[in-house]
Design a protein around this motif. Structure first.
Motif, PDB file in Angstrom:
ATOM      1  N   ALA A 160       0.837  -1.204   0.000  1.00 55.13           N
ATOM      2  CA  ALA A 160       0.000   0.000   0.000  1.00 55.13           C
ATOM      3  C   ALA A 160       0.874   1.258   0.000  1.00 55.13           C
ATOM      4  CB  ALA A 160      -0.932  -0.015   1.215  1.00 55.13           C
ATOM      5  N   ILE A 161       1.945   1.235   0.767  1.00 57.61           N
ATOM      6  CA  ILE A 161       2.868   2.374   0.791  1.00 57.61           C
ATOM      7  C   ILE A 161       3.480   2.586  -0.593  1.00 57.61           C
ATOM      8  CG2 ILE A 161       5.134   3.136   1.644  1.00 57.61           C
ATOM      9  CD1 ILE A 161       4.336   1.829   4.358  1.00 57.61           C
ATOM     10  N   LEU A 162       3.934   1.513  -1.214  1.00 55.91           N
ATOM     11  CA  LEU A 162       4.542   1.626  -2.548  1.00 55.91           C
ATOM     12  C   LEU A 162       3.558   2.193  -3.563  1.00 55.91           C
ATOM     13  CD1 LEU A 162       6.590  -1.698  -2.660  1.00 55.91           C
ATOM     14  CD2 LEU A 162       7.445   0.626  -2.264  1.00 55.91           C
ATOM     15  N   ARG A 163       2.317   1.742  -3.500  1.00 58.67           N
ATOM     16  CA  ARG A 163       1.296   2.260  -4.430  1.00 58.67           C
ATOM     17  C   ARG A 163       1.072   3.762  -4.229  1.00 58.67           C
ATOM     18  NH1 ARG A 163      -1.509  -2.819  -3.724  1.00 58.67           N
ATOM     19  NH2 ARG A 163      -1.473  -3.904  -5.708  1.00 58.67           N
ATOM     20  N   GLU A 164       0.947   4.174  -2.975  1.00 58.82           N
ATOM     21  CA  GLU A 164       0.691   5.590  -2.691  1.00 58.82           C
ATOM     22  C   GLU A 164       1.883   6.459  -3.094  1.00 58.82           C
ATOM     23  OE1 GLU A 164      -2.105   7.079  -1.849  1.00 58.82           O
ATOM     24  OE2 GLU A 164      -3.164   5.166  -1.765  1.00 58.82           O
ATOM     25  N   ILE A 173      -3.325   4.585   4.285  1.00 53.41           N
ATOM     26  CA  ILE A 173      -3.102   3.135   4.385  1.00 53.41           C
ATOM     27  C   ILE A 173      -3.580   2.556   5.709  1.00 53.41           C
ATOM     28  CG2 ILE A 173      -1.208   3.158   2.720  1.00 53.41           C
ATOM     29  CD1 ILE A 173       0.729   2.947   5.063  1.00 53.41           C
ATOM     30  N   GLY A 174      -4.054   3.423   6.603  1.00 49.60           N
ATOM     31  CA  GLY A 174      -4.659   2.959   7.842  1.00 49.60           C
ATOM     32  C   GLY A 174      -3.688   2.509   8.915  1.00 49.60           C
ATOM     33  N   PHE A 190       5.239  11.233 -29.776  1.00 52.64           N
ATOM     34  CA  PHE A 190       4.269  12.316 -29.807  1.00 52.64           C
ATOM     35  C   PHE A 190       3.699  12.608 -28.421  1.00 52.64           C
ATOM     36  CE2 PHE A 190       3.775  10.711 -34.267  1.00 52.64           C
ATOM     37  CZ  PHE A 190       4.423  11.781 -34.860  1.00 52.64           C
ATOM     38  N   THR A 191       3.472  11.552 -27.632  1.00 57.12           N
ATOM     39  CA  THR A 191       2.911  11.707 -26.296  1.00 57.12           C
ATOM     40  C   THR A 191       3.573  10.718 -25.360  1.00 57.12           C
ATOM     41  OG1 THR A 191       0.755  12.283 -27.234  1.00 57.12           O
ATOM     42  CG2 THR A 191       0.784  11.633 -24.921  1.00 57.12           C
ATOM     43  N   PHE A 192       3.897  11.181 -24.162  1.00 55.81           N
ATOM     44  CA  PHE A 192       4.414  10.299 -23.120  1.00 55.81           C
ATOM     45  C   PHE A 192       3.634  10.570 -21.849  1.00 55.81           C
ATOM     46  CE2 PHE A 192       7.017   9.838 -19.298  1.00 55.81           C
ATOM     47  CZ  PHE A 192       7.291   8.492 -19.369  1.00 55.81           C
ATOM     48  N   ARG A 193       3.133   9.535 -21.244  1.00 61.03           N
ATOM     49  CA  ARG A 193       2.461   9.628 -19.948  1.00 61.03           C
ATOM     50  C   ARG A 193       2.920   8.461 -19.104  1.00 61.03           C
ATOM     51  NH1 ARG A 193      -1.398  13.423 -18.179  1.00 61.03           N
ATOM     52  NH2 ARG A 193      -1.317  11.881 -16.558  1.00 61.03           N
ATOM     53  N   ARG A 194       3.286   8.748 -17.874  1.00 58.61           N
ATOM     54  CA  ARG A 194       3.667   7.702 -16.938  1.00 58.61           C
ATOM     55  C   ARG A 194       2.402   7.239 -16.218  1.00 58.61           C
ATOM     56  NH1 ARG A 194       8.503   7.002 -15.554  1.00 58.61           N
ATOM     57  NH2 ARG A 194       9.094   9.168 -15.900  1.00 58.61           N
ATOM     58  N   ASN A 195       2.221   5.940 -16.112  1.00 59.39           N
ATOM     59  CA  ASN A 195       1.090   5.393 -15.384  1.00 59.39           C
ATOM     60  C   ASN A 195       1.428   5.410 -13.895  1.00 59.39           C
ATOM     61  OD1 ASN A 195      -0.989   3.937 -14.285  1.00 59.39           O
ATOM     62  ND2 ASN A 195      -0.833   2.208 -15.671  1.00 59.39           N
ATOM     63  N   PRO A 196       0.664   6.137 -13.076  1.00 58.05           N
ATOM     64  CA  PRO A 196       0.993   6.204 -11.651  1.00 58.05           C
ATOM     65  C   PRO A 196       0.623   4.936 -10.884  1.00 58.05           C
ATOM     66  CG  PRO A 196      -0.975   7.460 -12.092  1.00 58.05           C
ATOM     67  CD  PRO A 196      -0.456   6.983 -13.426  1.00 58.05           C
ATOM     68  N   ASP A 197      -0.118   4.036 -11.518  1.00 54.42           N
ATOM     69  CA  ASP A 197      -0.492   2.799 -10.836  1.00 54.42           C
ATOM     70  C   ASP A 197       0.702   1.851 -10.827  1.00 54.42           C
ATOM     71  OD1 ASP A 197      -2.068   1.066  -9.437  1.00 54.42           O
ATOM     72  OD2 ASP A 197      -3.291   0.450 -11.134  1.00 54.42           O
ATOM     73  N   LEU A 198       0.702   0.920  -9.916  1.00 55.97           N
ATOM     74  CA  LEU A 198       1.800  -0.023  -9.783  1.00 55.97           C
ATOM     75  C   LEU A 198       1.254  -1.442  -9.734  1.00 55.97           C
ATOM     76  CD1 LEU A 198       4.858  -0.453  -9.240  1.00 55.97           C
ATOM     77  CD2 LEU A 198       4.307  -0.363  -6.802  1.00 55.97           C
ATOM     78  N   PRO A 199       1.542  -2.244 -10.760  1.00 54.03           N
ATOM     79  CA  PRO A 199       1.112  -3.643 -10.679  1.00 54.03           C
ATOM     80  C   PRO A 199       2.028  -4.407  -9.735  1.00 54.03           C
ATOM     81  CG  PRO A 199       2.332  -3.288 -12.709  1.00 54.03           C
ATOM     82  CD  PRO A 199       2.226  -1.958 -12.013  1.00 54.03           C
ATOM     83  N   ILE A 200       1.443  -5.101  -8.796  1.00 53.74           N
ATOM     84  CA  ILE A 200       2.219  -5.911  -7.858  1.00 53.74           C
ATOM     85  C   ILE A 200       1.702  -7.337  -7.975  1.00 53.74           C
ATOM     86  CG2 ILE A 200       2.827  -6.306  -5.448  1.00 53.74           C
ATOM     87  CD1 ILE A 200       2.436  -3.304  -4.982  1.00 53.74           C
ATOM     88  N   TYR A 201       2.608  -8.255  -8.266  1.00 51.55           N
ATOM     89  CA  TYR A 201       2.222  -9.628  -8.560  1.00 51.55           C
ATOM     90  C   TYR A 201       2.608 -10.622  -7.475  1.00 51.55           C
ATOM     91  CZ  TYR A 201       1.701  -7.457 -13.115  1.00 51.55           C
ATOM     92  OH  TYR A 201       1.334  -6.632 -14.131  1.00 51.55           O
ATOM     93  N   LEU A 202       2.975 -10.136  -6.306  1.00 49.10           N
ATOM     94  CA  LEU A 202       3.361 -11.018  -5.218  1.00 49.10           C
ATOM     95  C   LEU A 202       2.182 -11.308  -4.311  1.00 49.10           C
ATOM     96  CD1 LEU A 202       6.741  -9.319  -4.295  1.00 49.10           C
ATOM     97  CD2 LEU A 202       6.393 -11.397  -5.640  1.00 49.10           C
ATOM     98  N   GLY A 247      -0.028 -11.406  -1.132  1.00 44.11           N
ATOM     99  CA  GLY A 247      -0.176 -10.453  -0.047  1.00 44.11           C
ATOM    100  C   GLY A 247      -0.381  -9.034  -0.527  1.00 44.11           C
ATOM    101  N   ALA A 248      -0.371  -8.833  -1.846  1.00 45.77           N
ATOM    102  CA  ALA A 248      -0.490  -7.476  -2.368  1.00 45.77           C
ATOM    103  C   ALA A 248      -1.926  -6.952  -2.269  1.00 45.77           C
ATOM    104  CB  ALA A 248      -0.023  -7.422  -3.820  1.00 45.77           C
ATOM    105  N   ASP A 249      -2.905  -7.880  -2.230  1.00 48.26           N
ATOM    106  CA  ASP A 249      -4.315  -7.481  -2.176  1.00 48.26           C
ATOM    107  C   ASP A 249      -4.614  -6.395  -3.204  1.00 48.26           C
ATOM    108  OD1 ASP A 249      -4.339  -7.717   1.422  1.00 48.26           O
ATOM    109  OD2 ASP A 249      -4.803  -9.239  -0.071  1.00 48.26           O
ATOM    110  N   ASP A 250      -4.420  -6.740  -4.494  1.00 47.78           N
ATOM    111  CA  ASP A 250      -4.669  -5.771  -5.570  1.00 47.78           C
ATOM    112  C   ASP A 250      -6.002  -5.102  -5.421  1.00 47.78           C
ATOM    113  OD1 ASP A 250      -2.985  -7.407  -8.335  1.00 47.78           O
ATOM    114  OD2 ASP A 250      -2.305  -5.872  -6.937  1.00 47.78           O
ATOM    115  N   GLU A 251      -5.980  -3.802  -5.651  1.00 50.06           N
ATOM    116  CA  GLU A 251      -7.215  -3.008  -5.534  1.00 50.06           C
ATOM    117  C   GLU A 251      -7.831  -2.827  -6.894  1.00 50.06           C
ATOM    118  OE1 GLU A 251      -5.595   0.463  -3.720  1.00 50.06           O
ATOM    119  OE2 GLU A 251      -5.266  -0.542  -1.850  1.00 50.06           O
TER     120      GLU A 251
END
Length: 159
Positions: free
Chosen positions: A9-13, A29-30, A141-153, A155-159
Motif C-alpha cells: 500500500a505504501i509503494l502504491r501511494e 493506508i490505515g 508524440f505523447t508520453f504519460r507515466r502510469n501512476p499505478d503499480l502492478p504488484i504480482y506477489l 499479499g499485495a491485495d490488488d485493488e
C-alpha cells in the motif's frame, strides 16, 4: 526482502505521489504515522524504494522533441555491452534506456530541443561508435507515466 500488504500500500501511494506527507500516507493506508515513517525508511534501506523523482514538464526546460532510438550492436561481448551502458549514461540527451531482446539491442529514450538537434545527436552519438551496427529513430508524440503499480506477489491485495 519480504513485503506485506502495508508495504504494498505504501509503494502504491508513493508511486502516485512521492511527496505525500507522512501523516497523509499513514491515513490513506490505515496505520499510525510512526509506523508509516518506519516502513518507508525500511523500504528505502532494503532497496524496494530506489529513489524519488520529480516529473518535469519538457517544454519548461527547452525540450521540444522526444524520440526512441533503436540501436543494434555489431557484437554482443560483455565488455561491449558494459561500455555501451556506461557511454549512454554520459549523454545528457538520454533520459533512459532499455537493453532488450529482439531485432534491436537497445531502446534509448532521448530528449532534444528540435529535429536538427535530434539528427545531429543521433549521428554524433551513435553512428561514430564502432560497436553500433544500426540505428532507427521513432518520434514520441505523447508520453504519460502510469501512476499505478502492478504488484504480482502474494499479499499485495490488488485493488
Amino acid at each position: 526482502m519480504r513485503l506485506d500488504r502495508i508495504d504494498f500500500a505504501i509503494l502504491r501511494e508513493l508511486r502516485k505521489n512521492a511527496r505525500l506527507p507522512n501523516k497523509t500516507l499513514a491515513e490513506r493506508i490505515g496505520v499510525a504515522p510512526s509506523t508509516a515513517l518506519e516502513r518507508v525508511r525500511r523500504l528505502r534501506e532494503d532497496g524496494a524504494i530506489q529513489g524519488f523523482h520529480a516529473e518535469i514538464q519538457p517544454k519548461a526546460v527547452g525540450i521540444g522533441l522526444q524520440a526512441m532510438i533503436s540501436v543494434r550492436l555489431a557484437r554482443h561481448a560483455r565488455g561491449d555491452l558494459d561500455a555501451f551502458h556506461a557511454y549512454l549514461l554520459t549523454l545528457r540527451e538520454v533520459l533512459g534506456f532499455y537493453h532488450v531482446a529482439g531485432a534491436n539491442d537497445y531502446l534509448v529514450h532521448v530528449a532534444v530541443h528540435d529535429s536538427d538537434h535530434l539528427r545531429d545527436f543521433a549521428l554524433d552519438a551513435f553512428t561514430t561508435r564502432a560497436e553500433v551496427a544500426h540505428i532507427e529513430t521513432s518520434l514520441i508524440f505523447t508520453f504519460r507515466r502510469n501512476p499505478d503499480l502492478p504488484i504480482y506477489l502474494d499479499g499485495a491485495d490488488d485493488e
